[in-house]
Design a protein around this motif. Structure first.
Motif, PDB file in Angstrom:
ATOM      1  N   PHE A  47       0.833  -1.205   0.000  1.00 48.05           N
ATOM      2  CA  PHE A  47       0.000   0.000   0.000  1.00 48.05           C
ATOM      3  C   PHE A  47       0.867   1.254   0.000  1.00 48.05           C
ATOM      4  CE2 PHE A  47      -2.563   3.302   2.045  1.00 48.05           C
ATOM      5  CZ  PHE A  47      -3.715   3.249   1.259  1.00 48.05           C
ATOM      6  N   GLU A  48       1.864   1.298   0.853  1.00 49.90           N
ATOM      7  CA  GLU A  48       2.757   2.457   0.921  1.00 49.90           C
ATOM      8  C   GLU A  48       3.551   2.610  -0.364  1.00 49.90           C
ATOM      9  OE1 GLU A  48       4.982   1.691   4.428  1.00 49.90           O
ATOM     10  OE2 GLU A  48       3.374   2.357   5.766  1.00 49.90           O
ATOM     11  N   GLY A  49       3.958   1.501  -0.949  1.00 51.80           N
ATOM     12  CA  GLY A  49       4.674   1.551  -2.222  1.00 51.80           C
ATOM     13  C   GLY A  49       3.809   2.117  -3.334  1.00 51.80           C
ATOM     14  N   GLN A  50       2.523   1.753  -3.329  1.00 51.20           N
ATOM     15  CA  GLN A  50       1.608   2.305  -4.334  1.00 51.20           C
ATOM     16  C   GLN A  50       1.403   3.796  -4.122  1.00 51.20           C
ATOM     17  OE1 GLN A  50      -1.958  -0.041  -4.107  1.00 51.20           O
ATOM     18  NE2 GLN A  50      -1.054  -1.773  -5.189  1.00 51.20           N
ATOM     19  N   ARG A  65      -6.353   4.040   5.680  1.00 51.40           N
ATOM     20  CA  ARG A  65      -6.099   2.987   4.706  1.00 51.40           C
ATOM     21  C   ARG A  65      -7.069   1.819   4.857  1.00 51.40           C
ATOM     22  NH1 ARG A  65      -0.262   0.913   5.916  1.00 51.40           N
ATOM     23  NH2 ARG A  65      -0.744  -0.413   4.172  1.00 51.40           N
ATOM     24  N   TRP A  66      -7.593   1.625   6.021  1.00 49.30           N
ATOM     25  CA  TRP A  66      -8.550   0.534   6.258  1.00 49.30           C
ATOM     26  C   TRP A  66      -9.865   0.773   5.512  1.00 49.30           C
ATOM     27  CZ3 TRP A  66     -13.058   2.108   8.555  1.00 49.30           C
ATOM     28  CH2 TRP A  66     -13.030   3.330   9.218  1.00 49.30           C
ATOM     29  N   ARG A  67     -10.141   2.026   5.118  1.00 47.07           N
ATOM     30  CA  ARG A  67     -11.367   2.324   4.373  1.00 47.07           C
ATOM     31  C   ARG A  67     -11.246   1.996   2.891  1.00 47.07           C
ATOM     32  NH1 ARG A  67     -13.753   8.090   6.501  1.00 47.07           N
ATOM     33  NH2 ARG A  67     -14.226   7.402   8.615  1.00 47.07           N
ATOM     34  N   ALA A  72      -3.538  -0.734  -7.868  1.00 42.91           N
ATOM     35  CA  ALA A  72      -3.184   0.678  -7.989  1.00 42.91           C
ATOM     36  C   ALA A  72      -4.178   1.430  -8.859  1.00 42.91           C
ATOM     37  CB  ALA A  72      -1.781   0.811  -8.565  1.00 42.91           C
ATOM     38  N   ASP A  73      -4.846   0.724  -9.806  1.00 46.64           N
ATOM     39  CA  ASP A  73      -5.839   1.393 -10.634  1.00 46.64           C
ATOM     40  C   ASP A  73      -6.987   1.921  -9.787  1.00 46.64           C
ATOM     41  OD1 ASP A  73      -4.366   0.814 -12.868  1.00 46.64           O
ATOM     42  OD2 ASP A  73      -5.495  -0.984 -13.371  1.00 46.64           O
ATOM     43  N   GLY A  74      -7.311   1.224  -8.717  1.00 49.39           N
ATOM     44  CA  GLY A  74      -8.387   1.676  -7.851  1.00 49.39           C
ATOM     45  C   GLY A  74      -7.932   2.674  -6.811  1.00 49.39           C
ATOM     46  N   LEU A  75      -6.657   2.687  -6.539  1.00 51.59           N
ATOM     47  CA  LEU A  75      -6.136   3.592  -5.527  1.00 51.59           C
ATOM     48  C   LEU A  75      -6.118   5.040  -6.007  1.00 51.59           C
ATOM     49  CD1 LEU A  75      -4.950   3.805  -2.707  1.00 51.59           C
ATOM     50  CD2 LEU A  75      -2.702   3.271  -3.670  1.00 51.59           C
ATOM     51  N   LEU A  76      -5.799   5.276  -7.275  1.00 54.37           N
ATOM     52  CA  LEU A  76      -5.738   6.648  -7.786  1.00 54.37           C
ATOM     53  C   LEU A  76      -7.078   7.373  -7.692  1.00 54.37           C
ATOM     54  CD1 LEU A  76      -4.088   8.919  -9.052  1.00 54.37           C
ATOM     55  CD2 LEU A  76      -4.660   7.967 -11.287  1.00 54.37           C
ATOM     56  N   PRO A  77      -8.182   6.797  -8.134  1.00 54.70           N
ATOM     57  CA  PRO A  77      -9.453   7.510  -7.970  1.00 54.70           C
ATOM     58  C   PRO A  77      -9.795   7.778  -6.503  1.00 54.70           C
ATOM     59  CG  PRO A  77      -9.712   5.739  -9.537  1.00 54.70           C
ATOM     60  CD  PRO A  77      -8.351   5.590  -8.938  1.00 54.70           C
ATOM     61  N   TRP A  78      -9.472   6.834  -5.629  1.00 58.71           N
ATOM     62  CA  TRP A  78      -9.735   7.045  -4.201  1.00 58.71           C
ATOM     63  C   TRP A  78      -8.911   8.207  -3.687  1.00 58.71           C
ATOM     64  CZ3 TRP A  78      -6.855   5.556   0.431  1.00 58.71           C
ATOM     65  CH2 TRP A  78      -7.619   5.632   1.598  1.00 58.71           C
ATOM     66  N   LEU A  79      -7.632   8.264  -4.071  1.00 58.46           N
ATOM     67  CA  LEU A  79      -6.768   9.362  -3.637  1.00 58.46           C
ATOM     68  C   LEU A  79      -7.223  10.704  -4.215  1.00 58.46           C
ATOM     69  CD1 LEU A  79      -3.294   7.613  -3.962  1.00 58.46           C
ATOM     70  CD2 LEU A  79      -4.474   8.251  -1.838  1.00 58.46           C
ATOM     71  N   LEU A  80      -7.651  10.707  -5.475  1.00 57.43           N
ATOM     72  CA  LEU A  80      -8.133  11.952  -6.076  1.00 57.43           C
ATOM     73  C   LEU A  80      -9.434  12.418  -5.425  1.00 57.43           C
ATOM     74  CD1 LEU A  80      -7.304  11.350  -9.832  1.00 57.43           C
ATOM     75  CD2 LEU A  80      -6.174  12.904  -8.255  1.00 57.43           C
ATOM     76  N   THR A  81     -10.257  11.475  -4.996  1.00 60.56           N
ATOM     77  CA  THR A  81     -11.466  11.846  -4.258  1.00 60.56           C
ATOM     78  C   THR A  81     -11.090  12.486  -2.929  1.00 60.56           C
ATOM     79  OG1 THR A  81     -12.697  10.034  -5.288  1.00 60.56           O
ATOM     80  CG2 THR A  81     -13.616  10.968  -3.269  1.00 60.56           C
ATOM     81  N   THR A 116      -3.272  14.742   1.538  1.00 61.25           N
ATOM     82  CA  THR A 116      -3.962  13.603   0.915  1.00 61.25           C
ATOM     83  C   THR A 116      -3.278  12.294   1.284  1.00 61.25           C
ATOM     84  OG1 THR A 116      -4.651  14.995  -0.944  1.00 61.25           O
ATOM     85  CG2 THR A 116      -4.700  12.613  -1.280  1.00 61.25           C
ATOM     86  N   LEU A 117      -1.955  12.258   1.176  1.00 61.82           N
ATOM     87  CA  LEU A 117      -1.222  11.029   1.501  1.00 61.82           C
ATOM     88  C   LEU A 117      -1.319  10.700   2.989  1.00 61.82           C
ATOM     89  CD1 LEU A 117       1.919  11.461  -0.773  1.00 61.82           C
ATOM     90  CD2 LEU A 117      -0.051   9.970  -1.137  1.00 61.82           C
TER      91      LEU A 117
END
Length: 180
Positions: free
Chosen positions: A4-7, A44-46, A59-68, A36-37
């Protein structure tokens, strides 16, 4: 550093690029990325992908979550300040444009867009999100994304052509006349 941290580390440059486009200020963008980070690590549990979710796996799903997360943090910041600060400095976004004058014009035109239009334009044009993905990130209907994007593109076109969009009749102080 686990997966997770690497992503998060791998996605940080994309987050920074997006934040610089939103804030138009390098220091504010760096603060927004850091917040954000930090929030992503704290919650991260969410982050869970449901089967069949639109944002894919890993990682494809992590970017939209981070942008949200980033978008909502930005809205909270703007609401708290209750004003938008404009600066004379432009974001230092690397672009494959060879003409520095054109790059400057693009950045100035982007800076003149209202924040709601700029956010949609950055998500769809720069981040290559679909309308549905951008709507999910911004928490607005898909139709709103489409109309904001159309207005943003028209506004950018008018700014880059050197023609300003005329003010609506109500704002310009003119009245409509009936012609027979």
């Amino acid at each position: 550093m686990d997966g997770f941290e690497g992503q998060l580390v791998a996605l940080a440059p994309r987050l920074r690029r997006h934040a610089r486009g939103l804030t138009r200020d390098t220091a504010l963008a760096d603060d927004l990325v850091q917040d954000t980070l930090e929030r992503a690590l704290r919650y991260r549990w969410r982050f869970r992908l449901r089967p069949g979710a639109w944002w894919g796996d890993g990682a494809d799903g992590l970017l939209p979550w981070l942008l949200t997360l980033m978008h909502r943090l930005r809205l909270n910041t703007v609401r708290r300040k209750e004003l938008v600060v404009t600066t004379d400095t432009l974001p230092d976004v690397s672009a494959p444009v060879t003409d520095p004058g054109l790059r400057r014009d693009l950045l100035q035109a982007l800076a003149e867009l209202p924040e709601t239009q700029r956010a949609v334009l950055l998500l769809v044009s720069l981040e290559q999100f679909t309308y549905a993905e951008a709507a999910h990130v911004l928490n607005v209907p898909v139709g709103t994304v489409m109309s904001r994007l159309a207005r943003a593109r028209e506004h950018m076109r008018a700014l880059l052509d050197g023609t300003r969009q005329p003010a609506p009749a109500a704002e310009a102080g003119t009245t409509l006349q009936r012609v027979k």
